[in-house]
Structure formats: C-alpha cells, structure tokens
Design a protein around this motif. Structure first.
Motif, mmCIF file in Angstrom:
data_model
loop_
_atom_site.group_PDB
_atom_site.id
_atom_site.type_symbol
_atom_site.label_atom_id
_atom_site.label_comp_id
_atom_site.label_asym_id
_atom_site.label_seq_id
_atom_site.Cartn_x
_atom_site.Cartn_y
_atom_site.Cartn_z
ATOM 1 N N MET A 292 0.558 -0.813 -0.282
ATOM 2 C CA MET A 292 -0.036 0.059 -0.392
ATOM 3 C C MET A 292 0.809 1.248 0.003
ATOM 4 S SD MET A 292 -3.199 -1.173 2.730
ATOM 5 C CE MET A 292 -4.377 -2.460 2.252
ATOM 6 N N GLY A 293 1.995 1.168 0.797
ATOM 7 C CA GLY A 293 2.388 2.447 0.744
ATOM 8 C C GLY A 293 3.518 2.536 -0.589
ATOM 9 N N VAL A 294 3.601 1.284 -1.489
ATOM 10 C CA VAL A 294 4.853 1.110 -2.912
ATOM 11 C C VAL A 294 3.412 2.036 -3.627
ATOM 12 C CG1 VAL A 294 5.192 0.725 -4.314
ATOM 13 C CG2 VAL A 294 5.442 -0.274 -2.156
ATOM 14 N N LYS A 295 1.930 1.719 -3.925
ATOM 15 C CA LYS A 295 0.681 2.800 -4.547
ATOM 16 C C LYS A 295 0.899 4.136 -3.950
ATOM 17 C CE LYS A 295 -1.884 -1.708 -4.711
ATOM 18 N NZ LYS A 295 -3.804 -2.234 -4.727
ATOM 19 N N ILE A 302 -3.383 8.328 -5.072
ATOM 20 C CA ILE A 302 -5.006 7.164 -5.463
ATOM 21 C C ILE A 302 -5.761 6.994 -3.823
ATOM 22 C CG2 ILE A 302 -3.001 6.242 -3.630
ATOM 23 C CD1 ILE A 302 -3.044 3.276 -5.690
ATOM 24 N N ASN A 303 -6.988 6.783 -4.268
ATOM 25 C CA ASN A 303 -7.457 6.740 -3.549
ATOM 26 C C ASN A 303 -7.994 5.198 -2.752
ATOM 27 O OD1 ASN A 303 -8.685 4.514 -4.838
ATOM 28 N ND2 ASN A 303 -10.478 6.116 -5.248
ATOM 29 N N ILE A 304 -8.679 5.347 -1.016
ATOM 30 C CA ILE A 304 -8.881 4.200 -0.820
ATOM 31 C C ILE A 304 -8.788 2.664 -1.436
ATOM 32 C CG2 ILE A 304 -11.289 4.106 0.272
ATOM 33 C CD1 ILE A 304 -7.620 2.908 2.766
ATOM 34 N N GLU A 305 -9.439 2.729 -1.979
ATOM 35 C CA GLU A 305 -10.662 1.836 -3.050
ATOM 36 C C GLU A 305 -9.173 1.218 -3.568
ATOM 37 O OE1 GLU A 305 -11.754 3.930 -2.862
ATOM 38 O OE2 GLU A 305 -13.454 3.719 -1.437
ATOM 39 N N GLY A 306 -8.379 1.673 -4.508
ATOM 40 C CA GLY A 306 -6.956 1.886 -5.405
ATOM 41 C C GLY A 306 -6.199 1.546 -3.739
ATOM 42 N N LEU A 307 -5.769 1.392 -3.025
ATOM 43 C CA LEU A 307 -5.024 0.516 -2.311
ATOM 44 C C LEU A 307 -5.332 -0.725 -1.857
ATOM 45 C CD1 LEU A 307 -4.341 2.659 0.696
ATOM 46 C CD2 LEU A 307 -3.093 2.767 -1.155
ATOM 47 N N ILE A 344 -5.845 2.503 8.382
ATOM 48 C CA ILE A 344 -6.106 2.157 7.288
ATOM 49 C C ILE A 344 -7.196 0.966 7.493
ATOM 50 C CG2 ILE A 344 -4.938 0.665 5.763
ATOM 51 C CD1 ILE A 344 -4.297 2.945 4.924
ATOM 52 N N LEU A 345 -8.106 0.451 6.873
ATOM 53 C CA LEU A 345 -9.299 -0.148 6.884
ATOM 54 C C LEU A 345 -9.918 0.219 5.300
ATOM 55 C CD1 LEU A 345 -11.774 -1.785 8.154
ATOM 56 C CD2 LEU A 345 -12.610 0.458 8.195
#
Length: 415
Positions: A292-295, A302-307, A344-345
């Motif tokens: 997620m950090g890489v993304k 990026i949004n949370i869905e993208g994570l 993060i959820l």
C-alpha cells in the motif's frame, strides 16, 4: 527489475506431505504456553516451548499480533419438521464498508453465508429461532435475500432491535471451530479458540499462532525488552480452503479486511528490520501495508479503494517498484496524513507463495499447516525447500499439528 517472481506456474502437488489424522490436535493443551515450539534458522532446527519464547528472540525486537476476535458465526435453525439448517456467517454483504460496521448493525443485517441443508430450505420459507439471553428473550428470523455462486445472502432480523449483530451472535451462535477437527464445538472452545488479547470482533477462524500466548509469556518478553504491537485482519473461512487447482494460477485467493491505525504504522517504522509476525494473518497484513505504501509512492492521488491489494498485482507491474520497508511506510504515513486518515481499513487478497520475498519481517511464529494449502505456500516463501525439513522433523518428533497443535519460529532465509 522485478524482485518478485510469479508463483502462477507452481504445482500444488509439490507442496504436500502425509498428515495422519492422529497427528491433528483435536483439543488444546490445558496450558496454552506448554505447546512445543520448533525453532528454524539458516537450515538448523532445535526445539523448546512457547513458555521459553523470550529466550529465542533478541532484545529490541517487535512482535506483531492480530487482535481479531472470533465470533459465534454458526447459527442452527430447527424446522418444525425436525430438520436442521445451519447458517455459517462468512462476511458482510457488500452493502457494508467493513466488518465492524456490519457487526454494529441493530435489528437487521445482510450477511453472506454458507448454508448447510440448503436443499431442505424451501423458497420463501423464513427460519425462526428464539433463545434466552441474560434476562431477555431474543427472537431471530432468517430469509434468503439472494443466491450467489457459492453462498447465500441472508437477511437477518431480530428483536429486541437494540441488540447489535455482534451481541445477537453471542446470544444465538456457536464458535466455528475448524472443519478438520471433525467434532462439534464445546464450551471449552469458546475460551480456547480465542487469543487472550482478542478485541476486534469479526473473524470466523482464530489467528491460531496467538493461541499459545499467556500473560506470563508477555511479561517475560517485556522484561527482556521485546515489544508487541497489534493489527487487525478479520480471518475468513477461506483460510481453510484447500488449493484444488493443479497450478496456483487457477486458485482464487480469499479477500479479508485489515485495519491498522496510524500510531501502529509509526511504531512499525521505528522497528524496521526487527519485526516478527505472530501468525500468517499478521504477516499478510504487514506485507499488504508495504505494498500500500508502494502504491501511495507511485500514485500519491490514489484513493482508499485503490490501496486494496489484489491477488496477483505484487507479481506484476507493482512488483517492479522496489522500496525499503521504511521508505514504503513513510510513503503510506504521508498519504494518510494528507488525507487526514487515522487508520487504514480495506481489503487484501495478497497471496504469498514461493517467488515472493518478505519486506517487513525477520521471522514468523506460526502453527503447522495443512498439506496443499496457501498457508504452507507462505511458509515455503519464507524458508524455501527447507519447509520439507521442518515438517519432516515435526512429524518424526511427534509435534501436534494444525489449529490446536504446536508451533514454530521460522527465521526468514534471505533471497
């Protein structure tokens, strides 16, 4: 250069071993920390017990635990004819953003379930059940809302409607012990199939590596200067799902909800290079955070869905971006602060198998897993073909296997 090689061509037949039924621990030991502990490091094996775990971990390390709590996810309804229908609550309906939100629903909720005896459940029939809960009579009904490929969407309605769904499950449900135990759950399981630090309700299976920990073990770890931290991954029934396809490419990895707050991520950053995961679910959470950090580094917008982590993306384009664990966590923290997020959820479907190398941990504490399972693939990713040596030693030396069995401390082999 892509530092993560795809496991799609792996044949699951190469990750099997003979596990006799009598080696599966049907019941837990009377003392949690009396379970044996196999310690593997650089090809060498020795054994001890969980009670002596502090002797095996250097001071200054951080142990990361999964604080999810197993819910009473099995509900049995008896029809007027005497037939029994079992509903196994797997995960919330997509209407709800996460497990916690669904668990807090009052009066009514939709849940995706496996149905035992579905052929006996006539279309349009509403199942009913009443139980005494404290000084209250709880009345529950269940109706089929939709039929999915492998599950049913069930509409649960109950009274009194002041109860949350979590409280309702406490009243009417049963702890769902693993199917390979081949027995009904009992009163003992309500306590022992739960870690002593379980807090966040939502799992249908225990993070079993944590079942061996006691307050005394925690004290001895603390006295030595070994810290602990907690994340949440709500374990789904997919953790018991065998790989039925010949090659890993055709296996559909289960997705699960993770929840980690910003303070925990900051703590992980401060312990870079000195982290041990307690359980495969903790490891999947930690590695998901890395990616997620890489993304967030690649795409700060990026949004949370993208994570959310998909099954194969770490073996594809995403895997070409090589950051240190610290760089990735700094990127994730920056993204969270920019979006004013304190936790993060989201879901992860990450598959850790040979060809993958871990970024976040030095070692893993885990139980002994089923043949041809994704959990065994994960172990093989950490220690290579030495998984065969570890499992042969455990079998030859009478270790107890699976959820209520003994465990291992596996120090990772460097790629």
């Amino acid at each position: 250069m892509n530092g993560t090689n795809s496991p799609k061509t792996l044949a699951i037949a190469d990750y099997t071993y003979d596990l006799p039924d009598h080696r599966i621990a049907s019941y837990p030991l009377s003392n949690r920390d009396a379970s044996r502990l196999l310690v593997y490091e650089s090809g060498n094996i020795h054994e001890t017990t969980y009670r002596q775990l502090a002797d095996q971990v250097p001071a200054g390390h951080l142990l990361v635990f999964n604080k999810t709590k197993v819910v009473e996810a099995r509900i049995y309804f008896t029809k007027p004819t005497g037939g029994v229908i079992e509903l196994f609550c797997l995960e919330p309906h997509p209407d709800y953003p996460d497990v916690t939100t669904a668990m807090l629903q009052t009066g009514q909720v939709r849940w995706n379930c496996l149905v035992g005896g579905a052929s006996k459940w006539k279309h349009g029939t509403i199942l009913e059940k009443s139980v005494t809960y404290g000084d209250t009579t709880v009345h529950l009904t269940a109706a089929i809302d939709a039929r999915n490929q492998d599950t049913f969407s069930i509409l649960f309605t109950w009274a009194p409607d002041t109860l949350s769904f979590a409280e309702l499950l406490h009243a009417v449900g049963v702890i769902p012990i693993p199917p390979y135990l081949k027995r009904d759950s009992n009163k003992q399981d309500s306590d022992r199939y739960q870690t002593i630090y379980a807090e966040m309700e939502g799992s249908v299976a225990a993070p079993t590596a944590g079942l061996h920990f006691t307050d005394q073990v925690f004290k001895e770890l603390s006295d030595k200067g070994i810290s602990r931290s907690f994340v949440t991954l709500h374990v789904g029934a997919g953790t018991f799902k065998p790989v039925k396809s010949e090659y890993i490419a055709d296996h559909d990895m289960h997705a699960e909800f993770i929840e980690v707050d910003i303070a925990t991520i900051e703590e992980l950053l401060s312990y870079e290079g000195r982290i041990l995961a307690v359980g495969t679910t903790s490891l999947r959470t930690l590695e998901s955070l890395y990616w997620m950090g890489v993304k967030a580094y690649v795409n700060p917008r990026i949004n949370i869905e993208g994570l959310e982590m998909k099954q194969w993306e770490v073996y594809e384009e995403l895997g070409r971006h090589q950051l240190t664990a610290g760089q990735s966590l700094i990127s994730l923290l920056s993204w969270m602060k920019k979006h004013q997020m304190v936790r993060i959820l989201c879901k992860t479907q990450i598959l850790i198998a040979p060809g993958y190398y871990v970024r976040m941990i030095r070692g893993l504490i885990t139980n002994f897993h089923q043949p041809q399972s994704t959990l065994l693939l994960l172990v093989a990713a950490l220690i290579g073909n030495d998984w065969k040596k570890v499992y042969a030693y455990a079998l030859e030396n009478d270790f107890r296997f699976l959820s209520y069995g003994d465990g291992s401390l596996l120090w990772c082999n460097k790629p």
